[in-house]
Design a protein around this motif. Structure first.
Motif: not given
Length: 349
Positions: A311-316
């Motif tokens: 669910r998290a931002d991949r770039d982050w």
């Protein structure tokens, strides 16, 4: 094939070896190793006497417990197929088994006879190929890519938050403010999980060097440096990720009434500090404070971690991986630089 092997507590013996192919006795699923995460546990195994145990009858241990790999072979009915992205569960239940181990809760083993891949009496995942039992492999979202190497540390935090929420279920109110101490990989993941729960998250660290400041702020959390007493924040829940003993007692004094303080860090020193234990006891009793420790993770925590990372931002997530090393240079990753967050070894290089 090549593997990273060590004699625990003898750093001069840490090296990359040519070893045989993994035995089918280790599991029916054959995996090509992609990345291996390094952490303080690996440093202690390599550098410190008394920690890390090779398989019985062997001198050397294949190190590595933060795994990521791609399935090469899997038997029919195993639930896996070639090309699946997987990580391996670290701990195995004890052979007795005790009641928790018998119920899939080896993270609560009561007799200490569990084993752990890359740590205690079982070879780890620091090899170009490894085998695993289907029930101890976790399939990951293919879109996670290399960020899947974060699942094992995230599983520790998944358990921490699960246990914290179980404690909050004792009352009708729910936490709104969270404090995470330490902005290393575990702390950043704890902050991510807190933000995903809709909490106001604050992160306290000893300095503001490197990528961690931007990572915290890009979560929508607040980054702090300095003394915990000067934060101006009264957290409902604290996830302590540094293992710095004196800080624990400070945190017990600043947590909000009815709050929960979860300890995930391990202390490696022998510090002595004067504290007023009677006053601390009084405060904790009168304010319904809960302080508890947590270690390791069960299968459900790996699954929770994999879902949270998906669910998290991949770039982050990708920005958390600040250094990649080839196998031969793995020793460089055991001591992190000031700018490092998560250091990984590329098992294909």
């Amino acid at each position: 094939m090549k593997a990273i092997t060590v004699v625990p507590g003898r750093p001069e013996q840490a090296r990359v070896d040519d070893v045989g192919e993994p035995s089918p006795a280790e599991g029916s699923v054959l995996v090509e190793g992609r990345l291996l995460g390094l952490c303080g546990t690996d440093y202690e195994i390599v550098e410190m006497q008394g920690y890390g145990w090779p398989p019985p009858g062997q001198e050397r241990l294949v190190i590595g417990h933060e795994s990521l790999g791609s399935v090469l072979e899997a038997p029919e009915g195993s639930g896996f197929a070639p090309g699946d992205l997987v990580c391996g569960i670290v701990r195995r239940p004890d052979p007795v088994p005790c009641e928790p181990c018998a119920n899939g809760e080896w993270d609560f083993c009561r007799n200490g006879r569990y084993t752990e891949r890359g740590i205690k009496e079982r070879h780890g995942f620091g090899s170009q190929r490894w085998r695993i039992e289907p029930e101890f492999a976790v399939r990951l979202d293919l879109e996670l890519g290399d960020c899947g190497v974060l699942v094992e540390p995230a599983s520790v935090i998944a358990k921490a938050w699960e246990q914290t929420e179980r404690i909050f279920a004792r009352a009708s109110w729910r936490p709104k403010v969270a404090l995470v101490t330490g902005a290393g990989p575990i702390g950043l993941l704890a902050a991510l999980f807190g933000v995903q729960r809709g909490l106001e998250v604050h992160v306290l660290d000893v300095n503001d060097v490197g990528a961690k400041v931007g990572l915290v702020r890009d979560l929508g959390a607040t980054f702090h440096v300095g003394d915990v007493a000067d934060l101006g924040v009264m957290p409902d829940v604290v996830i302590e990720c540094t293992g710095y003993g004196p800080l624990v007692f400070q945190l017990a004094s600043v947590v909000a009434p009815n709050g929960v303080l979860c300890l995930t860090g391990l202390s490696s020193g022998t510090r002595r500090v004067p504290i007023s234990v009677d006053q601390l006891n009084k405060e904790m009793v009168l304010e319904n404070t809960v302080l508890f420790g947590t270690v390791n993770a069960a299968r459900r925590h790996y699954e929770q971690a994999a879902a949270a990372l998906a669910r998290a931002d991949r770039d982050w997530l990708a920005r958390m991986i600040t250094k990649r090393l080839p196998m031969e240079a793995f020793r460089e990753g055991l001591r992190k630089g000031a700018d490092d967050v998560k250091v990984v070894v590329d098992l294909r290089a």
